[in-house]
Design a protein around this motif. Structure first.
Motif, PDB file in Angstrom:
ATOM      1  N   TYR A  47     -42.134  30.470  10.069  1.00  0.00           N
ATOM      2  CA  TYR A  47     -42.466  29.344   9.189  1.00  0.00           C
ATOM      3  C   TYR A  47     -43.288  29.813   7.997  1.00  0.00           C
ATOM      4  N   LYS A  48     -44.259  30.684   8.229  1.00  0.00           N
ATOM      5  CA  LYS A  48     -45.096  31.182   7.145  1.00  0.00           C
ATOM      6  C   LYS A  48     -44.300  32.005   6.134  1.00  0.00           C
ATOM      7  N   ARG A  49     -43.190  32.575   6.584  1.00  0.00           N
ATOM      8  CA  ARG A  49     -42.306  33.343   5.691  1.00  0.00           C
ATOM      9  C   ARG A  49     -41.211  32.458   5.086  1.00  0.00           C
ATOM     10  N   LYS A  50     -41.364  31.138   5.256  1.00  0.00           N
ATOM     11  CA  LYS A  50     -40.451  30.136   4.696  1.00  0.00           C
ATOM     12  C   LYS A  50     -39.038  30.228   5.282  1.00  0.00           C
ATOM     13  N   LEU A  51     -38.937  30.788   6.472  1.00  0.00           N
ATOM     14  CA  LEU A  51     -37.667  30.801   7.201  1.00  0.00           C
ATOM     15  C   LEU A  51     -37.662  29.580   8.126  1.00  0.00           C
ATOM     16  N   TYR A  52     -37.579  28.418   7.497  1.00  0.00           N
ATOM     17  CA  TYR A  52     -37.821  27.165   8.196  1.00  0.00           C
ATOM     18  C   TYR A  52     -36.780  26.861   9.274  1.00  0.00           C
ATOM     19  N   PHE A  53     -35.517  27.163   9.012  1.00  0.00           N
ATOM     20  CA  PHE A  53     -34.490  26.846  10.004  1.00  0.00           C
ATOM     21  C   PHE A  53     -34.689  27.653  11.281  1.00  0.00           C
ATOM     22  N   ILE A  54     -34.937  28.964  11.129  1.00  0.00           N
ATOM     23  CA  ILE A  54     -35.153  29.806  12.312  1.00  0.00           C
ATOM     24  C   ILE A  54     -36.386  29.328  13.075  1.00  0.00           C
TER      25      ILE A  54
END
Length: 215
Positions: A47-54
């Motif tokens: 989430y912090k890396r903006k990989l929201y779907f994963i």
């Protein structure tokens, strides 16, 4: 702190809080609250890396297996203990400090479709008992207790206890509330008020009976 030391610390909390815990193997394999916290750390990293779907996919898989839903955006401190955990929901903008204890059925949620910070902040050493609902961008103070089944919509001061619907603060004379598992023994101001009303009704009945005898 390394990953394995952090995992060991998480399991140590279980032994401190749950008298039913027997071995590290049992705790490692069977405690859903522990699994939910570990899964959240992975989801939060994505989430912090903006990989929201994963991140969201991981949180939903964790929810399926543990019954505990923690949004990957939530910020959680060290030594969180989720006991049993079924039905626990922790919202996206929720912030949880260190040494917090949460029991089954707890909701740390929002109150609508507001933007920005919309979920509670839980400070260090707080305890939230079974079925409690803490809603909105409010703060539960350090070493505070939320009683079972309470609905909390306002800030809770440090070292205090909240019970009832809506939640009412019971100040403990400024003294730190003991952080233990006796959440079924918390004060109940509603029950106390009902008890006083019953006593007054009995007195009124007695006075009416005397008046009738006098006539």
């Amino acid at each position: 702190m390394g990953m394995f030391k952090r995992m060991k610390e998480d399991m140590d909390v279980v032994f401190e809080q749950d008298p039913a815990a027997r071995t590290y193997l049992e705790v490692f394999l069977t405690y859903s609250g522990l699994h939910a916290v570990w899964s959240h750390r992975i989801a939060h990293a994505f989430y912090k890396r903006k990989l929201y779907f994963i991140a969201r996919a991981i949180s939903q898989i964790s929810r399926f297996f543990t019954g505990i839903e923690i949004h990957p955006g939530a910020k959680i401190g060290r030594r969180l203990f989720i006991d049993h955990g079924m039905g626990v929901v922790i919202g996206e903008t929720c912030e949880i400090g260190d040494n917090v204890t949460i029991f089954q059925g707890v909701t740390l949620g929002g109150t609508g479709k507001e933007k920005g910070k919309r979920h509670p902040t839980i400070k260090d050493n707080a305890l939230i008992a079974s079925g409690a609902k803490v809603l909105g961008s409010i703060t539960v103070g350090e070493s505070a207790k939320i009683g079972a089944g309470s609905v909390v919509l306002k800030d809770v001061p440090d070292h205090s206890t909240v019970v009832g619907i809506p939640g009412k603060v019971v100040i403990q004379n400024g003294e730190k509330v003991r952080r233990d598992l006796d959440h079924h023994k918390l004060p109940d101001p509603v029950a106390d008020t009902c008890s006083k009303m019953q006593e007054e009704i009995e007195l009124l009945k007695a006075e009416i009976a005397k008046l009738k005898e006098g006539k």
